[in-house]
Design an enzyme around this catalytic site. Sequence first.
Site, PDB file in Angstrom:
ATOM      1  N   PRO A 205     -15.586   8.504   6.071  1.00  0.00           N
ATOM      2  CA  PRO A 205     -17.352   9.580   6.044  1.00  0.00           C
ATOM      3  C   PRO A 205     -16.912  10.753   5.654  1.00  0.00           C
ATOM      4  O   PRO A 205     -17.620  11.845   5.427  1.00  0.00           O
ATOM      5  CB  PRO A 205     -18.356   9.069   6.807  1.00  0.00           C
ATOM      6  CG  PRO A 205     -17.992   8.543   8.490  1.00  0.00           C
ATOM      7  CD  PRO A 205     -16.525   7.211   7.508  1.00  0.00           C
TER       8      PRO A 205
ATOM      9  N   ARG B 285       0.650  -1.066  -0.440  1.00  0.00           N
ATOM     10  CA  ARG B 285       0.203  -0.225  -0.046  1.00  0.00           C
ATOM     11  C   ARG B 285       1.227   1.199  -0.096  1.00  0.00           C
ATOM     12  O   ARG B 285       1.423   1.626   1.474  1.00  0.00           O
ATOM     13  CB  ARG B 285      -0.632   0.140   1.253  1.00  0.00           C
ATOM     14  CG  ARG B 285      -1.552  -1.175   0.949  1.00  0.00           C
ATOM     15  CD  ARG B 285      -2.716  -0.956  -0.126  1.00  0.00           C
ATOM     16  NE  ARG B 285      -3.797  -2.034   0.184  1.00  0.00           N
ATOM     17  CZ  ARG B 285      -4.847  -2.201  -0.728  1.00  0.00           C
ATOM     18  NH1 ARG B 285      -4.889  -1.633  -2.069  1.00  0.00           N
ATOM     19  NH2 ARG B 285      -5.379  -3.304  -1.470  1.00  0.00           N
TER      20      ARG B 285
ATOM     21  N   GLU C  33      -1.346  -5.308  -9.716  1.00  0.00           N
ATOM     22  CA  GLU C  33      -1.392  -5.944  -8.771  1.00  0.00           C
ATOM     23  C   GLU C  33       0.070  -6.620  -8.559  1.00  0.00           C
ATOM     24  O   GLU C  33       0.046  -8.170  -9.158  1.00  0.00           O
ATOM     25  CB  GLU C  33      -2.535  -6.558  -8.878  1.00  0.00           C
ATOM     26  CG  GLU C  33      -3.302  -5.978  -8.298  1.00  0.00           C
ATOM     27  CD  GLU C  33      -5.445  -6.124  -8.550  1.00  0.00           C
ATOM     28  OE1 GLU C  33      -5.912  -5.794  -7.644  1.00  0.00           O
ATOM     29  OE2 GLU C  33      -5.151  -7.427  -9.520  1.00  0.00           O
TER      30      GLU C  33
END
Length: 143
Positions: free
Chosen positions: A78, A28, A104
């Site tokens: 959020p 990541r 990937e």
Amino acid sequence: REYVVHPGAVMIVPLQGDGRLVVERQWRYPLGRAFIEFPAGKLDAGEKPEVCAARELQEETGVQASRWTSLGIYIPAPSLFTEIIHLYLAQDLTIGAANPDADEELELKWLPLEEATGLILRGEWSDGKTAIAMWRAQYHLRL
């Protein structure tokens, strides 16, 4: 207000009949390290989450499932993103060849359910979507 618009995503908890889970080690870039996660991916425009889940599971792991259970949604941030992640439990698995996207780099592992639970409880897995998907899958399996 500033926020990131996201197309939505799916995450799948693939559970083999012998109690093992397939997980992925994936780099990541934002945090500069690898994470162990369940298979996941972004929705294509107009794609239904359940279709995306089956596609991503097969592409990333080579696994297909004949039994799917929705585990609800997870909203990771959020206040910053519109992202909604649809969570699924995949069972009755058939294993084939993976076909990941060119960008990937995934390392697949099969872990016993109890070992995966321990990794989350000890803080060795700190990815929120992976942890909540695991807890919801375990709750569903106990029903």
